[in-house]
Scaffold this active site. Sequence first.
Site, short mmCIF file in Angstrom:
data_model
loop_
_atom_site.label_atom_id
_atom_site.label_comp_id
_atom_site.label_asym_id
_atom_site.label_seq_id
_atom_site.Cartn_x
_atom_site.Cartn_y
_atom_site.Cartn_z
N LYS A 1 0.84 -1.19 0.00
CA LYS A 1 0.00 0.00 0.00
C LYS A 1 0.87 1.24 0.00
O LYS A 1 2.01 1.20 0.47
CB LYS A 1 -0.86 0.02 1.28
CG LYS A 1 -1.98 -0.98 1.32
CD LYS A 1 -2.77 -0.84 2.62
CE LYS A 1 -3.91 -1.84 2.69
NZ LYS A 1 -4.98 -1.65 1.69
N ARG B 1 -10.10 -11.80 2.11
CA ARG B 1 -10.89 -12.89 1.55
C ARG B 1 -10.11 -14.20 1.55
O ARG B 1 -10.69 -15.27 1.59
CB ARG B 1 -11.38 -12.49 0.15
CG ARG B 1 -10.28 -12.25 -0.85
CD ARG B 1 -10.73 -11.40 -2.04
NE ARG B 1 -10.95 -9.99 -1.65
CZ ARG B 1 -11.50 -9.08 -2.45
NH1 ARG B 1 -11.87 -9.43 -3.67
NH2 ARG B 1 -11.66 -7.85 -2.04
N1 BES Z 1 -7.97 -3.89 4.54
C1 BES Z 1 -8.19 -3.46 3.21
C2 BES Z 1 -9.53 -2.75 3.02
C3 BES Z 1 -9.72 -1.46 3.75
C4 BES Z 1 -9.53 -0.26 3.11
C5 BES Z 1 -10.18 -1.44 5.05
C6 BES Z 1 -9.78 0.93 3.78
C7 BES Z 1 -10.42 -0.26 5.71
C8 BES Z 1 -10.23 0.93 5.08
C9 BES Z 1 -8.19 -4.65 2.26
O1 BES Z 1 -7.38 -5.72 2.62
C10 BES Z 1 -7.71 -4.16 0.93
O2 BES Z 1 -6.61 -3.72 0.84
N2 BES Z 1 -8.58 -4.26 -0.05
C11 BES Z 1 -8.28 -3.87 -1.36
C12 BES Z 1 -8.94 -4.87 -2.25
C13 BES Z 1 -8.50 -4.79 -3.67
C14 BES Z 1 -7.04 -5.11 -3.80
C15 BES Z 1 -9.35 -5.74 -4.48
C16 BES Z 1 -8.86 -2.48 -1.62
O3 BES Z 1 -9.92 -2.16 -1.07
O4 BES Z 1 -8.25 -1.72 -2.32
ZN ZN Z 2 -5.39 -5.53 1.99
#
Ligand code: BES
Ligand code: ZN
Length: 506
Positions: A279, A353
Amino acid sequence: MKVAVERREATSGSFDASVSGVLERSEKDVTLPRQLSREDQLTGGALARAWEGREVRGHPKELTVLFRPDGKGRVAVIGLGRRPLRADTIREAAAYAIQKLKGRGVRTVGFRLAAFVGEGVTSEEAARAIAGGAALGGYEFLRYKSSTEGAVEEVVVALGEEHGREEASLRKALDQELVLVESALFTRDLANTPPNVATPEWLAEEARRLGHEHGLKVTVFDEKKLAEMNCGGLLAVGGGSVHPPRLIVLEYPGGSRSGKTVAVVGKGITFDSGGISLKPSAGMWEMKFDKAGACAVLGILKAAATLKVGPRVIGVMACAENLPGGSAYRPSDVVRTHNGKNIEVLDTDAEGRVVLADGLGYVVEKYHPDEVIDLATLTGAALIALGENIAPFVANSDPLASALLAAGAAVGEPLWRLPLTDVHRDMVKSDVADVRNIVEPRIAGVLIGGVFLENFIGESAWAHLDIAGPAYARKATLKWVPAYHPLGATGFGVRLITRYLLDVGR
Ligand code: BES
Ligand code: ZN
Ligand code: ZN
């Protein structure tokens, strides 16, 4: 904070402050509403003058504090906004009042129940909302603070002569409400704990401790056991961290013979850096809250055991830390999960997931639950779609969906249902494995998460709650979230699911 219901009058002079609610005035309301005449008397007419001078208008988040000329503390009036009055408005108002009275030498507060009841809100609903709002709103995570400003220590829902006769029934309702709230606060403490402390094994320890307190069976599967169980999802996601993954299972046997088994499964990523699909660094710290779903599961089990809800409840926490490293999983890896399905990992940041695949697969195989409810901070898309106040969810069962919607509305943890369709099911099919963990382009993120998880729920009725929005309150938007969600982890899901478990057990 101590919260209680008492016959005492809020205006008896024995509190540092009494708090009364007032609805927003209309143009024709030139004189102070009659319900506040006692408050007015105690201020020597100052309240009526404040009303006439438009200092008090009953707007939401309008707290007026006047000192009593008799020297017996303060009279406070909190705005309740426009009609119709709703319980949630009261919950917010109580939370806000407690926050505003902090650091002003107010230790004890009496909420005058009679000044919050009416207009379709019953005395029980109002009492619950006052007590719950005050306790939720007054929460702060203080474990790492050496000093703090004086907060309100004692809140009393003061029945007075108007509601004195309902003491017994209101006390019973409040006892239940306070279990819901304390369980949510317990979850907040867990979810607010920083990731250098709150590792998967730390969460396992917390689960064991809770199990010990409430006589629940707790099983913790460590990395060795997970390998034997073919939990390749948890092992893959946790592979890059020195803190190995854990699958934690708690069993509450159920209080009735109705026989229903409900599994509650939480995403417990103790820190989500994104892994190799790293990230951006700005805001990455917020990913300490990525364990909020698993922390909610612990809170739900605590509440369920304390209140002895009807259904048997199986709590599952799928815990891992998602870090990049020499042994981290990588985009293009294929991992085999507990139920035998293979996941093509195309993005290591869609890790929730992947761990839930094992958590869900395990619980449906082992317990054949009638219902499975999972809670996960799964996607940024949930936050984009509905913001921080409402959680989107998907479900394969209409009765389960409507019951959850009702429970959420009742406790002020609102949900909104999204569909599951064959088109979306098609989108998660993989070229090289059974399913892939992301879809390009990034559309319908919440649904994609839903149809992915659907592969792991067997025959159960199921709902997936994407709590990425409301799981924690962010500083930048704090003024738009309800005051009963102060900064940091909110415990979202605990009151909602416990309410649901209480209602199905009836
Ligand atoms: N933990 C994150 C989602 C999240 C984002 C939680 C903001 C709380 C606040 C999750 O693991 C993630 O990174 N999801 C990705 C999914 C994508 C790669 C399909 C996302 O939301 O960008
Ligand atoms: Zn994530
Ligand atoms: Zn995550």
